[in-house]
Design a protein around this motif. Structure first.
Motif, short mmCIF file in Angstrom:
data_model
loop_
_atom_site.label_atom_id
_atom_site.label_comp_id
_atom_site.label_asym_id
_atom_site.label_seq_id
_atom_site.Cartn_x
_atom_site.Cartn_y
_atom_site.Cartn_z
N GLY A 51 0.83 -1.21 0.00
CA GLY A 51 0.00 0.00 0.00
C GLY A 51 0.86 1.25 0.00
O GLY A 51 2.07 1.21 0.20
N ARG A 52 0.19 2.37 -0.22
CA ARG A 52 0.90 3.65 -0.29
C ARG A 52 0.63 4.48 0.96
O ARG A 52 -0.38 4.30 1.62
CB ARG A 52 0.42 4.45 -1.50
N ILE A 53 1.54 5.41 1.22
CA ILE A 53 1.32 6.46 2.21
C ILE A 53 1.18 7.73 1.38
O ILE A 53 2.10 8.12 0.66
CB ILE A 53 2.49 6.58 3.20
N VAL A 54 -0.01 8.34 1.45
CA VAL A 54 -0.36 9.42 0.54
C VAL A 54 -0.93 10.61 1.28
O VAL A 54 -1.81 10.46 2.13
CB VAL A 54 -1.40 8.94 -0.50
N GLU A 55 -0.45 11.78 0.93
CA GLU A 55 -1.05 13.03 1.37
C GLU A 55 -1.96 13.52 0.25
O GLU A 55 -1.56 13.56 -0.90
CB GLU A 55 0.04 14.08 1.62
N THR A 56 -3.19 13.87 0.60
CA THR A 56 -4.10 14.47 -0.36
C THR A 56 -4.24 15.94 0.00
O THR A 56 -4.64 16.28 1.12
CB THR A 56 -5.47 13.78 -0.34
N GLY A 57 -3.88 16.80 -0.94
CA GLY A 57 -3.95 18.23 -0.71
C GLY A 57 -5.38 18.75 -0.77
O GLY A 57 -6.30 18.02 -1.19
N PRO A 58 -5.60 19.99 -0.40
CA PRO A 58 -6.94 20.56 -0.42
C PRO A 58 -7.54 20.62 -1.83
O PRO A 58 -8.75 20.64 -1.98
CB PRO A 58 -6.76 21.95 0.18
N ASP A 59 -6.67 20.61 -2.84
CA ASP A 59 -7.13 20.62 -4.23
C ASP A 59 -7.34 19.22 -4.80
O ASP A 59 -7.65 19.07 -5.97
CB ASP A 59 -6.13 21.38 -5.10
N GLY A 60 -7.14 18.19 -3.97
CA GLY A 60 -7.31 16.81 -4.41
C GLY A 60 -6.04 16.17 -4.96
O GLY A 60 -6.02 14.98 -5.25
N ALA A 61 -4.98 16.95 -5.10
CA ALA A 61 -3.71 16.40 -5.62
C ALA A 61 -3.12 15.43 -4.59
O ALA A 61 -3.16 15.69 -3.39
CB ALA A 61 -2.72 17.52 -5.91
N GLU A 62 -2.60 14.33 -5.09
CA GLU A 62 -1.98 13.33 -4.22
C GLU A 62 -0.46 13.46 -4.25
O GLU A 62 0.14 13.68 -5.31
CB GLU A 62 -2.36 11.92 -4.66
N HIS A 63 0.15 13.33 -3.07
CA HIS A 63 1.60 13.40 -2.93
C HIS A 63 2.05 12.13 -2.21
O HIS A 63 1.68 11.90 -1.06
CB HIS A 63 1.99 14.64 -2.12
N LEU A 64 2.82 11.31 -2.91
CA LEU A 64 3.27 10.03 -2.36
C LEU A 64 4.41 10.25 -1.38
O LEU A 64 5.42 10.87 -1.71
CB LEU A 64 3.72 9.11 -3.50
N TRP A 65 4.21 9.76 -0.15
CA TRP A 65 5.23 9.86 0.89
C TRP A 65 6.03 8.58 1.03
O TRP A 65 7.14 8.59 1.51
CB TRP A 65 4.59 10.15 2.24
N GLY A 66 5.43 7.44 0.69
CA GLY A 66 6.13 6.18 0.88
C GLY A 66 5.26 4.99 0.51
O GLY A 66 4.13 5.15 0.05
N GLU A 67 5.83 3.80 0.70
CA GLU A 67 5.13 2.55 0.40
C GLU A 67 5.25 1.59 1.57
O GLU A 67 6.34 1.43 2.14
CB GLU A 67 5.70 1.88 -0.86
N ILE A 68 4.15 0.94 1.90
CA ILE A 68 4.11 -0.02 3.00
C ILE A 68 4.84 -1.30 2.58
O ILE A 68 4.51 -1.90 1.55
CB ILE A 68 2.65 -0.38 3.37
N LEU A 69 5.81 -1.71 3.37
CA LEU A 69 6.52 -2.97 3.12
C LEU A 69 5.90 -4.10 3.93
O LEU A 69 5.79 -5.22 3.43
CB LEU A 69 8.00 -2.82 3.48
N GLU A 70 5.55 -3.81 5.17
CA GLU A 70 4.91 -4.81 6.03
C GLU A 70 3.83 -4.13 6.87
O GLU A 70 4.10 -3.11 7.50
CB GLU A 70 5.94 -5.49 6.93
N TRP A 71 2.65 -4.71 6.86
CA TRP A 71 1.50 -4.17 7.59
C TRP A 71 1.05 -5.26 8.54
O TRP A 71 0.46 -6.26 8.13
CB TRP A 71 0.40 -3.82 6.59
N GLU A 72 1.35 -5.09 9.83
CA GLU A 72 1.05 -6.10 10.84
C GLU A 72 0.37 -5.47 12.05
O GLU A 72 0.94 -5.37 13.12
CB GLU A 72 2.35 -6.81 11.28
N PRO A 73 -0.89 -5.00 11.85
CA PRO A 73 -1.58 -4.35 12.97
C PRO A 73 -1.87 -5.34 14.09
O PRO A 73 -2.10 -6.51 13.82
CB PRO A 73 -2.87 -3.84 12.34
#
Length: 142
Positions: A51-73
């Motif tokens: 999965g991705r780590i994404v910031e969505t701006g007020p204008d709807g633009a997406e800014h990719l911050w990173g990618e999930i390597l392991e998700w173990e909640p």
């Protein structure tokens, strides 16, 4: 070898709650000065490996911050991290949430500084200062 950057602290919250606030409520506490848009409408962790780590701006633009390597909640999260940088300059962050008494120990370890060459040591130092600000806001949000 450049030492990993480690930030560890205890919070007065359960492990599931601490994980949830970090991953699902990030926009409520993440400092706007540490975002691309300066005023994010959302910060999302897509809840799966790949999965991705994404910031969505007020204008709807997406800014990719990173990618999930392991998700173990709710105990562990590992991801590539390249907020403000090209993906080729990504470091790796692992966050663990471990029970201690009635609270949780949150441990963040960031590695990969060696891959940045001469930029690694100063970036590690600046990032350590940034995590101090960021984690203090997270603790306050809990």
């Amino acid at each position: 070898m450049i030492e990993p950057l480690v930030v560890e602290f205890e919070v007065d919250a359960s492990v599931p709650h601490a994980f949830d606030v970090w991953t699902r409520k990030c926009a409520s506490w993440w400092p706007s000065g540490h975002t691309v848009s300066g005023d994010p409408a959302a910060i999302s962790f897509e809840p799966q490996s790949g999965g991705r780590i994404v910031e969505t701006g007020p204008d709807g633009a997406e800014h990719l911050w990173g990618e999930i390597l392991e998700w173990e909640p709710p105990g562990r999260l590992r991801f590539l991290w390249h907020l403000f940088f090209d993906r080729s300059e990504a470091t790796e962050v692992e966050i663990t949430f471990s029970p201690r008494g009635d609270g949780t120990v949150v441990r963040l370890e960031q590695t990969g500084w060696d891959n940045l060459g001469p930029a690694g040591p100063p970036r590690r130092e600046r990032t350590g200062t940034a995590w101090a600000t960021i984690t203090s806001r997270y603790i306050a949000a809990l």
